[in-house]
Design a protein around this motif. Structure first.
Motif, PDB file in Angstrom:
ATOM      1  N   HIS A  13       0.846  -1.194   0.000  1.00 13.81           N
ATOM      2  CA  HIS A  13       0.000   0.000   0.000  1.00 13.81           C
ATOM      3  C   HIS A  13       0.876   1.236   0.000  1.00 13.81           C
ATOM      4  CE1 HIS A  13       1.099  -0.165   4.171  1.00 13.81           C
ATOM      5  NE2 HIS A  13       0.091  -0.876   4.583  1.00 13.81           N
ATOM      6  N   PRO A  14       0.366   2.389  -0.484  1.00 13.72           N
ATOM      7  CA  PRO A  14      -1.022   2.554  -0.949  1.00 13.72           C
ATOM      8  C   PRO A  14      -1.319   1.685  -2.163  1.00 13.72           C
ATOM      9  CG  PRO A  14       0.308   4.444  -1.567  1.00 13.72           C
ATOM     10  CD  PRO A  14       1.157   3.632  -0.638  1.00 13.72           C
ATOM     11  N   TYR A  15      -2.588   1.349  -2.331  1.00 10.43           N
ATOM     12  CA  TYR A  15      -2.978   0.381  -3.327  1.00 10.43           C
ATOM     13  C   TYR A  15      -2.964   0.954  -4.741  1.00 10.43           C
ATOM     14  CZ  TYR A  15      -4.503  -1.882   0.910  1.00 10.43           C
ATOM     15  OH  TYR A  15      -4.541  -2.422   2.163  1.00 10.43           O
ATOM     16  N   ASP A  16      -2.719   0.065  -5.694  1.00 10.30           N
ATOM     17  CA  ASP A  16      -2.679   0.421  -7.106  1.00 10.30           C
ATOM     18  C   ASP A  16      -4.115   0.469  -7.631  1.00 10.30           C
ATOM     19  OD1 ASP A  16      -2.328   0.663  -9.824  1.00 10.30           O
ATOM     20  OD2 ASP A  16      -0.747  -0.836  -9.956  1.00 10.30           O
ATOM     21  N   LEU A  17      -4.562   1.645  -8.058  1.00 14.05           N
ATOM     22  CA  LEU A  17      -5.921   1.777  -8.566  1.00 14.05           C
ATOM     23  C   LEU A  17      -6.149   0.952  -9.824  1.00 14.05           C
ATOM     24  CD1 LEU A  17      -6.921   5.525  -8.066  1.00 14.05           C
ATOM     25  CD2 LEU A  17      -7.937   3.515  -7.003  1.00 14.05           C
ATOM     26  N   ASN A  18      -5.079   0.671 -10.553  1.00 12.29           N
ATOM     27  CA  ASN A  18      -5.235  -0.158 -11.751  1.00 12.29           C
ATOM     28  C   ASN A  18      -5.698  -1.564 -11.390  1.00 12.29           C
ATOM     29  OD1 ASN A  18      -4.389   1.768 -13.732  1.00 12.29           O
ATOM     30  ND2 ASN A  18      -2.279   1.467 -13.041  1.00 12.29           N
ATOM     31  N   VAL A  19      -5.211  -2.097 -10.265  1.00 12.95           N
ATOM     32  CA  VAL A  19      -5.619  -3.433  -9.826  1.00 12.95           C
ATOM     33  C   VAL A  19      -7.076  -3.404  -9.355  1.00 12.95           C
ATOM     34  CG1 VAL A  19      -5.145  -5.325  -8.223  1.00 12.95           C
ATOM     35  CG2 VAL A  19      -3.256  -3.998  -9.179  1.00 12.95           C
ATOM     36  N   ILE A  20      -7.437  -2.372  -8.604  1.00 13.03           N
ATOM     37  CA  ILE A  20      -8.828  -2.221  -8.161  1.00 13.03           C
ATOM     38  C   ILE A  20      -9.738  -2.077  -9.372  1.00 13.03           C
ATOM     39  CG2 ILE A  20     -10.440  -0.737  -6.905  1.00 13.03           C
ATOM     40  CD1 ILE A  20      -8.223  -0.114  -4.943  1.00 13.03           C
ATOM     41  N   THR A  21      -9.269  -1.351 -10.387  1.00  8.59           N
ATOM     42  CA  THR A  21     -10.051  -1.178 -11.613  1.00  8.59           C
ATOM     43  C   THR A  21     -10.322  -2.520 -12.275  1.00  8.59           C
ATOM     44  OG1 THR A  21      -9.121   1.031 -12.001  1.00  8.59           O
ATOM     45  CG2 THR A  21     -10.107  -0.094 -13.887  1.00  8.59           C
ATOM     46  N   GLU A  22      -9.297  -3.364 -12.372  1.00 10.31           N
ATOM     47  CA  GLU A  22      -9.460  -4.687 -12.980  1.00 10.31           C
ATOM     48  C   GLU A  22     -10.510  -5.508 -12.230  1.00 10.31           C
ATOM     49  OE1 GLU A  22      -5.744  -6.687 -13.178  1.00 10.31           O
ATOM     50  OE2 GLU A  22      -4.788  -5.171 -14.433  1.00 10.31           O
ATOM     51  N   ALA A  23     -10.462  -5.451 -10.914  1.00 11.93           N
ATOM     52  CA  ALA A  23     -11.420  -6.219 -10.109  1.00 11.93           C
ATOM     53  C   ALA A  23     -12.838  -5.691 -10.289  1.00 11.93           C
ATOM     54  CB  ALA A  23     -11.011  -6.165  -8.634  1.00 11.93           C
ATOM     55  N   ILE A  24     -12.998  -4.373 -10.384  1.00 11.20           N
ATOM     56  CA  ILE A  24     -14.314  -3.777 -10.598  1.00 11.20           C
ATOM     57  C   ILE A  24     -14.852  -4.160 -11.966  1.00 11.20           C
ATOM     58  CG2 ILE A  24     -15.550  -1.592 -10.930  1.00 11.20           C
ATOM     59  CD1 ILE A  24     -13.868  -0.398  -8.703  1.00 11.20           C
ATOM     60  N   LEU A  25     -13.994  -4.116 -12.989  1.00 13.66           N
ATOM     61  CA  LEU A  25     -14.429  -4.471 -14.340  1.00 13.66           C
ATOM     62  C   LEU A  25     -14.917  -5.917 -14.397  1.00 13.66           C
ATOM     63  CD1 LEU A  25     -11.858  -2.778 -16.763  1.00 13.66           C
ATOM     64  CD2 LEU A  25     -14.168  -2.055 -16.151  1.00 13.66           C
ATOM     65  N   GLY A  26     -14.345  -6.767 -13.554  1.00 16.58           N
ATOM     66  CA  GLY A  26     -14.773  -8.156 -13.517  1.00 16.58           C
ATOM     67  C   GLY A  26     -16.208  -8.331 -13.063  1.00 16.58           C
ATOM     68  N   GLU A  27     -16.787  -7.290 -12.479  1.00 17.27           N
ATOM     69  CA  GLU A  27     -18.164  -7.334 -11.991  1.00 17.27           C
ATOM     70  C   GLU A  27     -19.108  -6.521 -12.872  1.00 17.27           C
ATOM     71  OE1 GLU A  27     -19.408  -8.951  -9.301  1.00 17.27           O
ATOM     72  OE2 GLU A  27     -17.480  -9.900  -8.879  1.00 17.27           O
ATOM     73  N   THR A  28     -18.638  -6.040 -14.023  1.00 15.06           N
ATOM     74  CA  THR A  28     -19.450  -5.171 -14.875  1.00 15.06           C
ATOM     75  C   THR A  28     -19.415  -5.658 -16.323  1.00 15.06           C
ATOM     76  OG1 THR A  28     -17.718  -3.644 -15.622  1.00 15.06           O
ATOM     77  CG2 THR A  28     -18.673  -3.248 -13.440  1.00 15.06           C
ATOM     78  N   LEU A  29     -20.159  -4.969 -17.177  1.00 14.78           N
ATOM     79  CA  LEU A  29     -20.159  -5.226 -18.616  1.00 14.78           C
ATOM     80  C   LEU A  29     -19.258  -4.236 -19.348  1.00 14.78           C
ATOM     81  CD1 LEU A  29     -23.957  -5.965 -19.213  1.00 14.78           C
ATOM     82  CD2 LEU A  29     -22.093  -7.600 -18.912  1.00 14.78           C
ATOM     83  N   VAL A  30     -18.524  -3.433 -18.592  1.00 12.46           N
ATOM     84  CA  VAL A  30     -17.598  -2.478 -19.182  1.00 12.46           C
ATOM     85  C   VAL A  30     -16.319  -3.199 -19.607  1.00 12.46           C
ATOM     86  CG1 VAL A  30     -16.215  -0.397 -18.755  1.00 12.46           C
ATOM     87  CG2 VAL A  30     -18.531  -0.571 -17.837  1.00 12.46           C
ATOM     88  N   ASP A  31     -15.832  -2.898 -20.817  1.00 10.01           N
ATOM     89  CA  ASP A  31     -14.650  -3.574 -21.347  1.00 10.01           C
ATOM     90  C   ASP A  31     -13.355  -2.830 -21.048  1.00 10.01           C
ATOM     91  OD1 ASP A  31     -16.083  -5.710 -22.832  1.00 10.01           O
ATOM     92  OD2 ASP A  31     -16.875  -4.010 -23.965  1.00 10.01           O
ATOM     93  N   GLN A  32     -13.399  -1.502 -21.040  1.00  6.05           N
ATOM     94  CA  GLN A  32     -12.200  -0.701 -20.862  1.00  6.05           C
ATOM     95  C   GLN A  32     -12.497   0.510 -19.979  1.00  6.05           C
ATOM     96  OE1 GLN A  32     -10.706   0.546 -24.694  1.00  6.05           O
ATOM     97  NE2 GLN A  32     -10.868  -1.490 -25.583  1.00  6.05           N
TER      98      GLN A  32
END
Length: 225
Positions: free
Chosen positions: A25-44
């Motif tokens: 930490h502090p945490y990488d927002l790119n990793v959090i972004t990847e995890a969030i995208l895994g729960e959505t229909l957003v591709d990018q």
């Protein structure tokens, strides 16, 4: 309502952890972004800084759009996360994460645009102990703005707070130190570590993704936590 929100948060936390996103930490927002995208229909997702608006109010917003590379190609869904370029690192992390959370909490109440007046009002209310009169006040805040609550929970997970709360109560850890370590605004730390809210979250039956023993958390500068 709150049960649905925290279940979604815990799924994303698990996704971040599986990507080793909580090792440093502090945490990488790119990793959090990847995890969030895994729960959505957003591709990018594209992060788009912008200069101060003429009235100096807006600090962040998200815009979703689609395009197709050809007549027979599948449509691609893109989310542009816009944020004010002169935000401090702590506020940028918070605002960007909040806008990202709009992508998965589209069916729950959420502020679609972040502005200075909203954040200043939030800070004033969260700094006041009167905001935490009861568990009902916590439930009300969760109901009012799911994305905001989710962002705070993702940037400083409950399981880590459980560990740090003991040190905070013992006086061996300060809220300022927590804010620096997680690179989040102090007002967010005040909210998350308020005893009423902390107890409220504990009663939600949160999923656990850390091992039973106390984790060894290391900062990006290599300092053991």
């Amino acid at each position: 309502m709150s049960e649905l929100l925290y279940k979604r948060v815990d799924r994303i936390l698990d996704g971040v952890d599986k990507r080793d996103g909580y090792r440093f930490h502090p945490y990488d927002l790119n990793v959090i972004t990847e995890a969030i995208l895994g729960e959505t229909l957003v591709d990018q997702v594209q992060f788009v800084p912008f200069p101060a608006a003429p009235d100096g109010i807006i600090v962040g917003f998200v815009k979703v759009w689609t395009y197709s590379a050809g007549v027979y190609a599948d449509a691609t869904t893109v989310a542009d996360v816009h944020y004010l370029e002169d935000l401090s690192e702590e506020w940028r992390n918070f605002v960007v994460c909040k806008e990202l959370c709009q992508l998965i909490w589209v069916d729950l109440p959420a502020t679609r645009v972040s502005d200075r007046h909203h954040l200043i009002d939030l800070a004033e209310r969260l700094m006041s102990d009167r905001f935490f009169d009861s568990e009902e006040s916590c439930e009300q805040k969760v109901t009012e703005d799911a994305a905001l609550i989710a962002a705070m929970e993702l940037l400083c997970p409950f399981e880590f707070r459980e560990i740090m709360m003991k040190d905070l109560v013992a006086g061996t850890l300060s809220k300022d130190a927590i804010a620096r370590r997680f690179s989040i605004p102090l007002v967010v730390v005040n909210f998350l570590f308020n005893p009423v809210y902390h107890d409220y979250v504990r009663k939600q039956g949160r999923a656990r993704f850390l091992p039973a023993q106390k984790p060894r958390v290391v900062s990006r500068q290599g300092e053991a936590g």
